[in-house]
Design a protein around this motif. Structure first.
Motif, short mmCIF file in Angstrom:
data_model
loop_
_atom_site.label_atom_id
_atom_site.label_comp_id
_atom_site.label_asym_id
_atom_site.label_seq_id
_atom_site.Cartn_x
_atom_site.Cartn_y
_atom_site.Cartn_z
N LEU A 61 65.30 20.78 58.97
CA LEU A 61 65.30 20.74 57.45
C LEU A 61 66.64 19.85 56.89
O LEU A 61 67.88 20.30 57.40
CB LEU A 61 64.89 21.82 56.85
CG LEU A 61 63.70 22.75 57.28
CD1 LEU A 61 63.72 23.97 56.78
CD2 LEU A 61 62.52 21.61 56.82
N ARG A 62 66.51 19.39 55.76
CA ARG A 62 67.88 18.76 55.19
C ARG A 62 68.27 19.86 54.28
O ARG A 62 67.66 20.77 53.91
CB ARG A 62 67.12 17.67 54.12
CG ARG A 62 66.22 18.01 53.15
CD ARG A 62 65.98 16.70 52.10
NE ARG A 62 65.36 17.23 51.02
CZ ARG A 62 65.46 18.29 50.10
NH1 ARG A 62 66.49 18.78 49.90
NH2 ARG A 62 64.66 18.64 49.35
N PRO A 63 69.79 19.63 54.08
CA PRO A 63 70.27 20.72 53.27
C PRO A 63 69.72 20.50 51.85
O PRO A 63 69.21 19.66 51.31
CB PRO A 63 71.77 20.25 53.42
CG PRO A 63 71.71 18.72 53.75
CD PRO A 63 70.43 18.64 54.66
N PRO A 64 69.80 21.77 51.16
CA PRO A 64 69.27 21.89 49.83
C PRO A 64 70.15 20.83 48.85
O PRO A 64 71.31 20.69 49.05
CB PRO A 64 69.10 23.04 49.25
CG PRO A 64 70.36 23.72 50.13
CD PRO A 64 70.24 23.10 51.36
N ARG A 65 69.57 20.30 47.89
CA ARG A 65 70.03 19.42 46.97
C ARG A 65 70.53 20.31 45.78
O ARG A 65 70.53 21.49 45.77
CB ARG A 65 69.10 18.54 46.16
CG ARG A 65 68.40 17.56 47.07
CD ARG A 65 67.65 16.44 46.25
NE ARG A 65 66.75 17.05 45.36
CZ ARG A 65 65.33 17.18 45.62
NH1 ARG A 65 65.05 16.74 46.70
NH2 ARG A 65 64.45 17.56 44.85
N ASP A 67 70.25 20.48 42.64
CA ASP A 67 69.49 21.20 41.69
C ASP A 67 68.37 22.48 42.49
O ASP A 67 67.83 23.12 41.88
CB ASP A 67 68.36 20.37 41.06
CG ASP A 67 67.78 19.42 41.88
OD1 ASP A 67 67.99 19.35 43.09
OD2 ASP A 67 66.58 19.43 41.76
N GLU A 68 68.53 22.52 43.94
CA GLU A 68 67.90 23.29 44.67
C GLU A 68 68.76 24.80 44.91
O GLU A 68 68.17 25.47 45.56
CB GLU A 68 67.33 22.87 45.66
CG GLU A 68 66.27 21.64 45.57
CD GLU A 68 65.72 20.84 46.68
OE1 GLU A 68 64.73 20.19 46.72
OE2 GLU A 68 66.48 20.89 47.96
N GLN A 69 70.04 24.76 44.55
CA GLN A 69 70.88 25.80 44.93
C GLN A 69 70.53 26.75 44.23
O GLN A 69 70.10 26.80 43.19
CB GLN A 69 72.40 25.09 44.60
CG GLN A 69 72.78 24.06 45.54
CD GLN A 69 72.86 24.49 46.91
OE1 GLN A 69 73.39 25.66 47.31
NE2 GLN A 69 72.95 23.47 47.80
N PRO A 70 71.03 27.94 44.82
CA PRO A 70 70.40 29.40 44.04
C PRO A 70 71.39 29.39 42.87
O PRO A 70 72.57 29.06 42.70
CB PRO A 70 71.00 30.56 45.14
CG PRO A 70 71.48 29.82 46.20
CD PRO A 70 71.34 28.38 46.23
N ARG A 71 70.79 30.14 41.80
CA ARG A 71 71.59 30.12 40.64
C ARG A 71 71.79 31.69 40.18
O ARG A 71 71.16 32.66 40.94
CB ARG A 71 70.76 29.81 39.42
CG ARG A 71 70.43 28.31 39.47
CD ARG A 71 71.64 27.50 38.82
NE ARG A 71 71.25 25.89 39.10
CZ ARG A 71 72.08 25.11 39.55
NH1 ARG A 71 73.38 25.57 40.00
NH2 ARG A 71 71.68 23.99 39.73
#
Length: 137
Positions: A61-65, A67-71
């Motif tokens: 799987l590709r690493p998260p972008r 904007d997809e990182q946890p907040r």
């Protein structure tokens, strides 16, 4: 020993030395060729391993972008809560001969104590075995 015999033995020795040098040179060439072939094998193995690794990496799987990182939650970071707890009493079994099974127990960890003031140690009141304290005096 005669003079002629010395010459013959020297000649024989010179022939033996040159034969020994020829054998040693042939062995050196064989060793160099073997080392070269071994080096080619190691280099080929490394190239093969890198190609396998690249293939496996492509399937991951590709690493998260960004904007997809946890907040963080809206209320901010969650912090540790410190509280005094007291043990829960174990429920009694229906019959004294029965024993309680894990699914019959409620969640562990006890309950919140009414008194939230932490217990303090008063000097001379107690000391555990091996703690270095004097114990009851």
């Amino acid at each position: 020993m005669r003079a002629g015999e010395q010459v013959r033995s020297r000649g024989c020795s010179a022939i033996m030395n040159s034969a020994y040098l020829e054998i040693a040179a042939a062995n050196t060439v064989v060793a160099a060729v073997a080392a070269f072939i071994g080096g080619l094998f190691v280099a080929g193995s490394l190239i093969w391993a890198v190609q396998i690794g690249m293939r496996v990496r492509r399937l991951e799987l590709r690493p998260p972008r960004p904007d997809e990182q946890p907040r963080l939650p809206a209320g901010g970071a969650v912090h540790e809560i410190r509280e005094m707890r007291e043990p829960d009493e174990l429920p009694l079994a229906k019959d004294e001969s029965e024993r309680l099974l894990p699914h019959e127990l409620h969640h562990g960890g006890g309950k919140r104590s009414r008194n939230q003031k932490p217990a303090t140690w008063s000097p001379g009141s107690s000391g555990g075995f091996g703690s270095g304290g004097p114990g009851h005096t």
